[in-house]
Design a protein around this motif. Structure first.
Motif, short mmCIF file in Angstrom:
data_model
loop_
_atom_site.label_atom_id
_atom_site.label_comp_id
_atom_site.label_asym_id
_atom_site.label_seq_id
_atom_site.Cartn_x
_atom_site.Cartn_y
_atom_site.Cartn_z
N GLN A 180 0.81 -1.22 0.00
CA GLN A 180 0.00 0.00 0.00
C GLN A 180 0.84 1.27 0.00
O GLN A 180 0.45 2.27 -0.58
CB GLN A 180 -0.91 -0.03 1.24
CG GLN A 180 -2.06 0.93 1.20
CD GLN A 180 -3.09 0.53 0.17
OE1 GLN A 180 -3.25 -0.65 -0.15
NE2 GLN A 180 -3.78 1.50 -0.41
N VAL A 221 -4.95 -2.25 5.21
CA VAL A 221 -4.95 -1.46 6.45
C VAL A 221 -3.70 -1.77 7.27
O VAL A 221 -2.89 -0.89 7.54
CB VAL A 221 -6.22 -1.74 7.26
CG1 VAL A 221 -6.29 -0.80 8.43
CG2 VAL A 221 -7.44 -1.61 6.40
N GLU A 222 -3.57 -3.02 7.66
CA GLU A 222 -2.35 -3.45 8.32
C GLU A 222 -1.43 -3.89 7.20
O GLU A 222 -1.38 -5.06 6.81
CB GLU A 222 -2.64 -4.61 9.28
CG GLU A 222 -3.11 -4.20 10.65
CD GLU A 222 -2.08 -3.42 11.42
OE1 GLU A 222 -0.88 -3.67 11.23
OE2 GLU A 222 -2.49 -2.52 12.20
N THR A 223 -0.65 -2.97 6.69
CA THR A 223 -0.04 -3.17 5.37
C THR A 223 1.04 -4.23 5.35
O THR A 223 1.53 -4.58 4.28
CB THR A 223 0.55 -1.85 4.88
OG1 THR A 223 1.31 -1.29 5.94
CG2 THR A 223 -0.53 -0.90 4.46
N LEU A 225 0.60 -7.30 6.46
CA LEU A 225 -0.02 -8.63 6.45
C LEU A 225 -0.39 -9.03 5.03
O LEU A 225 -0.74 -8.20 4.20
CB LEU A 225 -1.27 -8.65 7.31
CG LEU A 225 -1.07 -8.47 8.80
CD1 LEU A 225 -2.41 -8.45 9.50
CD2 LEU A 225 -0.24 -9.61 9.34
N PRO A 262 -11.20 -3.17 3.15
CA PRO A 262 -10.33 -2.00 3.28
C PRO A 262 -10.64 -1.14 4.50
O PRO A 262 -9.88 -0.22 4.82
CB PRO A 262 -10.60 -1.22 2.00
CG PRO A 262 -11.93 -1.66 1.56
CD PRO A 262 -12.11 -3.06 2.02
N MET A 263 -11.75 -1.39 5.19
CA MET A 263 -12.09 -0.59 6.36
C MET A 263 -12.02 -1.41 7.64
O MET A 263 -12.17 -0.88 8.73
CB MET A 263 -13.49 0.00 6.22
CG MET A 263 -13.59 1.05 5.16
SD MET A 263 -12.65 2.51 5.58
CE MET A 263 -12.37 3.20 3.98
N GLU A 264 -11.84 -2.71 7.51
CA GLU A 264 -11.79 -3.55 8.71
C GLU A 264 -10.55 -4.41 8.60
O GLU A 264 -10.50 -5.35 7.82
CB GLU A 264 -13.05 -4.39 8.82
CG GLU A 264 -14.28 -3.51 8.95
CD GLU A 264 -15.57 -4.29 8.98
OE1 GLU A 264 -15.52 -5.53 9.01
OE2 GLU A 264 -16.62 -3.65 8.95
N ALA A 265 -9.57 -4.07 9.41
CA ALA A 265 -8.24 -4.63 9.21
C ALA A 265 -8.20 -6.14 9.29
O ALA A 265 -7.38 -6.77 8.66
CB ALA A 265 -7.30 -4.04 10.25
N TYR A 266 -9.10 -6.74 10.08
CA TYR A 266 -8.93 -8.18 10.31
C TYR A 266 -9.91 -9.05 9.53
O TYR A 266 -9.91 -10.25 9.69
CB TYR A 266 -9.02 -8.49 11.80
CG TYR A 266 -10.10 -7.74 12.55
CD1 TYR A 266 -11.41 -8.09 12.41
CD2 TYR A 266 -9.77 -6.67 13.39
CE1 TYR A 266 -12.39 -7.40 13.09
CE2 TYR A 266 -10.74 -5.99 14.06
CZ TYR A 266 -12.05 -6.36 13.91
OH TYR A 266 -13.01 -5.67 14.59
N MET A 282 -9.49 -12.72 10.86
CA MET A 282 -8.19 -13.40 10.91
C MET A 282 -7.78 -13.79 12.32
O MET A 282 -6.84 -14.55 12.50
CB MET A 282 -7.10 -12.56 10.24
CG MET A 282 -6.66 -11.35 11.02
SD MET A 282 -5.03 -10.79 10.49
CE MET A 282 -3.97 -11.81 11.46
N ARG A 283 -8.48 -13.30 13.31
CA ARG A 283 -8.14 -13.68 14.67
C ARG A 283 -8.84 -14.96 15.10
O ARG A 283 -8.46 -15.61 16.04
CB ARG A 283 -8.50 -12.54 15.63
CG ARG A 283 -7.76 -11.27 15.32
CD ARG A 283 -8.38 -10.10 16.01
NE ARG A 283 -9.77 -9.94 15.62
CZ ARG A 283 -10.60 -9.13 16.23
NH1 ARG A 283 -10.19 -8.42 17.25
NH2 ARG A 283 -11.84 -9.01 15.81
N PRO A 306 -14.87 0.24 -1.67
CA PRO A 306 -13.91 1.00 -0.86
C PRO A 306 -14.48 1.43 0.49
O PRO A 306 -13.73 1.75 1.40
CB PRO A 306 -13.57 2.19 -1.73
CG PRO A 306 -14.60 2.25 -2.76
CD PRO A 306 -15.12 0.88 -2.95
N THR A 307 -15.80 1.43 0.64
CA THR A 307 -16.37 1.78 1.94
C THR A 307 -16.36 0.59 2.89
O THR A 307 -16.65 0.75 4.07
CB THR A 307 -17.82 2.25 1.79
OG1 THR A 307 -18.56 1.19 1.19
CG2 THR A 307 -17.92 3.48 0.95
N LYS A 309 -18.41 -1.77 3.06
CA LYS A 309 -19.75 -2.20 3.49
C LYS A 309 -20.26 -3.36 2.65
O LYS A 309 -21.14 -4.10 3.09
CB LYS A 309 -20.73 -1.03 3.34
CG LYS A 309 -20.41 0.14 4.22
CD LYS A 309 -21.34 0.15 5.39
CE LYS A 309 -20.88 1.16 6.39
NZ LYS A 309 -21.28 0.81 7.73
#
Lengths: 459, 746
Positions: A180, A221-223, A225, A262-266, A282-283, A306-307, A309
């Motif tokens: 990213q 988000v968590e770039t 991973l 893209p809005m929820e890292a996991y 992922m957890r 991209p939102t 949702k």
């Protein structure tokens, strides 16, 4: 109703005088094109039957929405073979890249709906394509075991199209994704490799007893991973900073692609060969968060809005479906007579359009919201649309409204397939029920739909 | 020898050398040569060729290539090393002992874990780490899921005030007025651009994230407002000329201080000791100074007057008394009357709000309402200090007089009076304190509404609705068992193109709903609560017009759809009389009441249970014309159904209540309680509340119909980035802030 208002005037002597005044701002319109200002009385006794009136409005709004639901915007043709991969430009909305099965890469201008540039990038398939995060160049991988970096700008007049960089690999690369924010990218093939743009050999290479991968994606988000889909029905998670992979889930059938929210890292969603899509946290990998069903054939690609949702999925059954991220069923299905197996799909970065590339050499542009009016809206239009949307939401449970809002046309063979699948599923359920009924209580456990599809989680 | 040939290709230069050497040496003996060659070749295939470094040279003991030519296979034992240890005199005994202990131990070291296991452990650790890292986002994500409205792209230009340089580039003062103003500002060293932050502050803010910076900026603003507020307050108080007021205030302060001091003795002895030291210091100062010793100008003038004036004498005596008191050695001051000078000192040390005479006064001031944060206790204290300092200066000029006759109550009354007056004044010059934006809005809002209470109710309902809708959008645990959740789409072969097609779809629904709903379904919440609640349907057929029209009290009031109401009816009451006459004339021949009664009886009869006669003539006895089944048999086979429940209109003579389901309404009704709702009343209240412009003001309408997701046309929505993470206190940033705040307050 504040045309007349009391104003307290303070005279020069400091005396307070209260007068009645009429402010022209309250009743005079600003321009002649403006509507007349009409003072309203909100006394509820004057406006009776609010529920019935709103119900009628909601019904009409629903009907209008269905009438105006024309999602298909344009078709971009020009490729001479099926389209195998699509990529968005990182910084420009109107530019889209596509790679075909004959090794050709085309760059499209969406607003003009024309091809700006054609490159014969590879011999054989273009397996993967991705834009650099700054949008200055893009990468392709192909069946000829090469990774190529191309300039986004066309070459000068009379100059040949040549890659900026070519990396020759030992095995076929099947997918590529770019970081990213940094100058690194990841490819997959026989192993998952992390590359530095400046080097010709991977800086890191992950393998975990798997012979081939079909897709690798960076977490936006968590770039650091990554996740990849492997041919042994597994999904593997990686951390770029670690030397070993993180975890592996083995499912009942192979996953084709996956996409991070893209809005929820996991959260990520993978498209599976068993006609379903699965959203995982992922957890907690042992059970998917949601199972998304509705396709009647293998799901080939998935992309998040991209939102974050919703997401769109492309399937071998020649349809595209849009799913709310936490719903088990799709809210929309797109299909046309001429669209064949949809191989790749992308959701535009402004949340307005969907692009699909299919077997019959066309890229199709769809509206993400089927009945949306394109272009600028006047404030009144906007208010009316918002009101209609609100009404539809409010009365969505009423049978008449629901029936209209939910109706979709489906081609006959798809419809039949769907019915068939439903019957099969029902039969299986019934059988399981019977088995449970006729065996010792507790010996046949009740397995939920979510639990069915994960075989194991390997640490 | 083909294999040998292959091997030879891989020969390293060393090996070649070995072979050639051996050939040279044993050139005479063919057999031995052959054997050597074979040996050499066989040795080539093995991995560790270097081990066999055998040379037939004179120096057999020491190899040229490796040191271990002699005694290669032997192990080096610890004892060998220890032997040398004993000989070396420099080695300490302790180490020798340790080595001996080591030698005696027989345990072997454990094997290291296998590669697979170590990898697994590595993976587990890495996975735990990254999942923990990812969990940081949980708050943001849940917050977004709960949000009523999300605006994308997430990071937009800050909306706050901008610096003038940012907005206007290359602007210069042109008009004479502007120039004059600027020259004035320059001469007074005022900042021209009114910078929001000084360079130092800006640098420190740059070191923080955006979110932090925002919060910090808000805090700065708060601190500044607070400061200006206290300045204004001090100014105001300085202007109060009443001596009595100041005296009383001081007294109150002293009292409060003493109280606090007592407490301090119990809770914080160290602090109390410090206070005591301060008192001691002030005593010393008092002893050194000539104050209260009647040696000043004022005292001299008083001394002249003392002969004739009682008051003057008294004042002088008081002064002396005060001196005595102040110079007295005290452990715990118990006297109420104390000296001003000491007051000053004590007030300086007052660590709390005790001196603030009006803590509740400033309901308008937003900063005063909430609890102040830790950072702001500082400015307050300093402000208080300045305040008291100002007062004392005044007092010093006025001299001190204590009225001992005055009673506590009176003092308090006076104080209250003062505060009230000051409050009045403060209300007038409220502009000193910023009025929060919300309140202003609220005022406007209430102005728009004709019936505030009505709208309040609406809002409460609206919030309920929104909450429910939200919970529907974020299902807590969307339970998905074997029977999966309902599909969102009805996919069929019918293509809908026109409105007519849609009408046809509606007809479908009618067909669907006419089929009886499953018995297990929850009771249908009536949706058309306004128009016709099905349970209370009242059919009035052919009632005497006289009765209907005269009994106005029986007009049914629908719960929330007020029809045209009483007022209108009153207006048209004259018309009624006419209409009554007309209707009477028209229905002159009809006996409507009896018709109605007949109708009712018919319905009652229809509802009653019928007797079923199941007797079969001829069974068990003779049958035929003229033969009746026996009485016993008839009695046995006549079945009486159980009596139906009592009619609801049993006691209402002029009402027929029908409890049958009306299918024409049912088509439009919700048959099952939708998911997020807990009970039917919730759902009904949600539906009942209108959202349209017809019933709501413009602002309410806009609020009610605000879309859930707002995107900007043509803007790329970037994925979430680290900047969107919630604000976390990190030590560096907070240090910066402390520094800035201290600077601000100085």
């Amino acid at each position: 109703m504040r045309i007349l208002s009391l104003r307290a005037l303070i005279t020069s002597r400091g005396m307070k005088v209260k007068v009645l005044c009429r402010n022209p701002d309250d009743y005079v319109r600003e321009t002649t094109r403006d509507i007349q200002r009409v003072p309203r009385n909100y006394d509820p006794t004057i406006h009776p039957f609010e529920v019935s009136r709103e119900y009628t409005r909601a019904l009409n709004a629903t009907k209008l929405e269905r009438i105006f639901a024309k999602p298909f915007v344009a078709s971009l043709d020009g490729h001479r073979d099926g389209i195998n991969c699509l990529a968005k430009h990182a910084k420009t909305l109107s530019v889209v890249l596509s790679g075909a099965c004959d090794g050709e890469v085309k760059i499209w201008n969406l607003s003009k709906r024309e091809c700006m540039r054609t490159i014969q990038a590879h011999e054989g398939f273009v397996r993967g394509i991705c834009s650099r995060f700054c949008g200055s160049s893009f990468f392709t991988v192909g069946d000829d075991k090469t990774v190529k970096q191309w300039n986004m700008e066309p070459p000068g007049r009379g100059l040949q199209e040549e890659p900026l960089n070519t990396i020759l690999g030992k095995a076929v690369y099947t997918g590529i994704d770019h970081h990213q924010t940094e100058g690194t990218f990841a490819t997959c093939g026989q192993t998952v490799d992390i590359w530095d743009e400046q080097r010709s050999s991977p800086i890191r290479s992950f393998s975990w007893g798997v012979d081939s991968f079909s897709c690798v994606r960076y977490n936006p988000v968590e770039t650091e991973l990554l996740a990849s889909c492997a041919s042994d029905r597994s999904i593997i998670l990686y951390d770029m900073r670690e030397s070993a992979p993180l975890k592996k889930i083995i499912m009942q059938l192979r996953s084709n692609t996956l996409c991070w929210n893209p809005m929820e890292a996991y959260n990520f969603t993978c498209s599976n060969e068993d006609y379903n899509l699965y959203t995982y946290d992922m957890r907690r990998l042992d059970v998917p968060v949601t199972v998304h069903m509705d396709h009647v054939s293998a799901v080939l690609d998935v992309d998040y809005s991209p939102t974050g949702k919703e997401f769109v999925s492309a399937s071998f059954d020649k349809t595209i479906r849009i799913f709310p991220k936490n719903s088990g069923h799709s809210r929309e299905v797109y299909h046309t007579k001429r669209m064949q197996h949809v191989i790749c799909v992308k959701w535009s970065a402004d949340n307005k359009y969907i692009l699909s590339g299919s077997d019959e050499m066309n890229i199709r542009l769809w509206k993400a919201n089927a009945s949306e009016k394109l272009g600028l809206l006047t404030p009144r239009e906007k208010a009316a649309l918002n009101y209609n949307q609100k009404l539809r939401d409010k009365f969505q449970h009423h049978p008449q409204v629901r029936r209209i809002a939910r109706h979709r046309h489906l081609p006959r063979d798809l419809f039949k397939q769907k019915r068939e699948l439903r019957e099969m599923k029902e039969a299986r359920r019934r059988k399981a029920q019977n088995v449970r009924k006729h065996s010792k209580p507790g010996s046949v456990p009740l397995v939920t739909e979510k639990e069915k599809h994960v075989v194991s989680v390997v640490e | 020898m083909a294999g040998g040939g292959n091997n030879e290709e891989e020969l390293s230069p060393d090996d070649e050398h070995i072979i050639s050497a051996s050939e040279e040496e044993d050139g005479s003996d063919d057999e031995s040569k052959h054997a050597k060659l074979l040996e050499a070749i066989s040795s080539l295939g093995k991995r560790k060729r270097m081990k066999r470094t055998e040379r037939s040279e004179a120096s057999v003991q020491v190899s040229e290539f490796s040191v271990n030519a002699d005694g290669t296979g032997e192990k080096v034992n610890l004892s060998d090393l220890l032997g040398t240890m004993d000989k070396t005199p420099g080695a300490p005994n302790k180490t020798k002992q340790q080595l001996k202990n080591l030698q005696n131990r027989k345990e072997t070291l454990e094997l290291p874990l296998s590669k697979q296991q170590t990898e697994k452990i590595q993976r587990e650790v890495a996975y735990d780490k990254s999942s923990k890292e990812v969990s940081r986002w949980e708050t943001v994500i849940t917050q977004n899921q709960k949000a009523e409205q999300l605006v994308f792209p997430l990071r937009q230009d800050p909306t706050g005030p901008k610096r003038m340089e940012q907005v206007v580039a290359g602007w210069k003062a042109k008009t004479p007025l502007e120039k004059e103003i600027f020259s004035l500002l320059h001469s007074n060293n005022q900042p021209i651009h009114d910078p929001l932050l000084t360079p130092a502050e800006e640098a420190s803010i740059k070191a923080m994230s955006l979110e932090e910076a925002k919060i910090r900026q808000a805090e700065f603003r708060k601190a500044r407002v607070l400061q200006s507020y206290y300045e204004a307050k001090a100014r105001r108080e300085r202007k109060i000329k009443s001596k009595k007021y100041h005296k009383l205030q001081k007294k109150a302060k002293v009292k409060a201080f003493l109280k606090q001091f007592d407490e301090m003795m119990k809770t914080d002895p160290a602090g109390a000791l410090e206070e005591l030291k301060k008192m001691e210091l002030s005593r010393m100062q008092e002893r050194m100074s000539l104050k209260h010793q009647n040696s000043g100008k004022w005292a001299k003038s008083k001394a002249i007057m003392a002969k004739y004036d009682d008051a003057a004498r008294k004042a002088m005596q008081e002064q002396l008394e005060m001196n005595k008191q102040l110079t007295q050695k005290l452990v715990v001051p118990s006297d109420d009357d104390d000296d001003e000078e000491r007051n000053v000192e004590e007030a300086d040390a007052l660590p709390d709000f005790v001196n603030d005479p009006e803590p509740i006064l400033d309901s308008v001031n937003p900063w005063m309402r909430g609890k102040l944060t830790q950072e702001h206790s500082e400015p307050e204290v300093t402000a208080v200090a300045t305040e008291t300092a100002v007062e004392t200066k005044d007092e010093g000029q006025n001299g001190q007089r204590e009225d001992e006759e005055e009673e506590e109550n009176e003092e308090e009354k006076l104080l209250r009076e003062f505060e009230r007056k000051r409050k009045l004044r403060q209300d007038e010059d409220d502009d000193l304190v910023p009025v929060p934006q919300e309140e202003k809005q609220g005022e406007r809002f209430s102005l728009c509404f004709t019936k505030p209470r009505h709208f309040l109710a609406i809002f409460s309902k609206l919030s309920l609705f929104n909450r429910l809708m939200k919970s529907s959008s974020v299902p807590p645990v969307p339970e998905q068992t074997g029977a999966e959740e309902a599909e969102l789409l009805d996919e069929g072969l019918v293509r809908v193109r026109t409105m007519d097609d849609l009408e046809a779809l509606q007809q479908d629904v009618v067909m669907d709903t006419t089929q009886p709903a499953p018995a297990s379904a929850t009771p249908a919440p009536s949706m058309e609560t306004t128009s016709e609640p099905p349970k209370k349907k009242k059919k009035k057929k052919g009632i005497d017009p006289n009765e209907v029209l005269t009994k106005e009290a029986k007009v049914i009031k629908m719960p929330l759809a007020p029809t045209v109401v009483e007022e209108e009816e009153e207006e048209v009451s004259e018309v009624h009389a006419e209409q009554t006459a007309i209707i009477k004339e028209a229905f002159a021949g009809d006996d409507v009441i009896s018709d109605f009664l007949k109708d009712k009886r018919k319905q009652e009869k229809a509802g009653q249970a019928e007797v079923v006669d199941l007797t079969l003539p001829g069974w068990g006895e003779w049958g035929g014309v003229g033969l009746k089944p026996s009485k016993r048999k008839r009695r046995k086979f006549r079945l009486k159904a159980p009596a139906p429940p009592l009619r609801k209109d049993q006691n209402l003579p002029d009402v027929i209540i029908s409890e049958k389901r009306n299918s024409s309404v049912a088509n439009h009704q919700v048959s099952q309680l939708p998911f997020p709702f807990q009970n039917s009343t919730q759902f009904e209240s949600c539906v009942r509340f209108p959202v349209g412009q017809t019933w709501n003001t413009q602002t309410t309408f806009r609020k009610l119909t605000a879309p859930k997701v707002v995107t900007k046309m043509g803007a790329i929505i970037e994925p979430m980035s680290k900047e969107d993470l919630p604000y976390k206190t990190n030590s560096r940033a907070s240090l910066c802030i402390l520094y800035i705040q201290s600077k601000l307050l100085n």
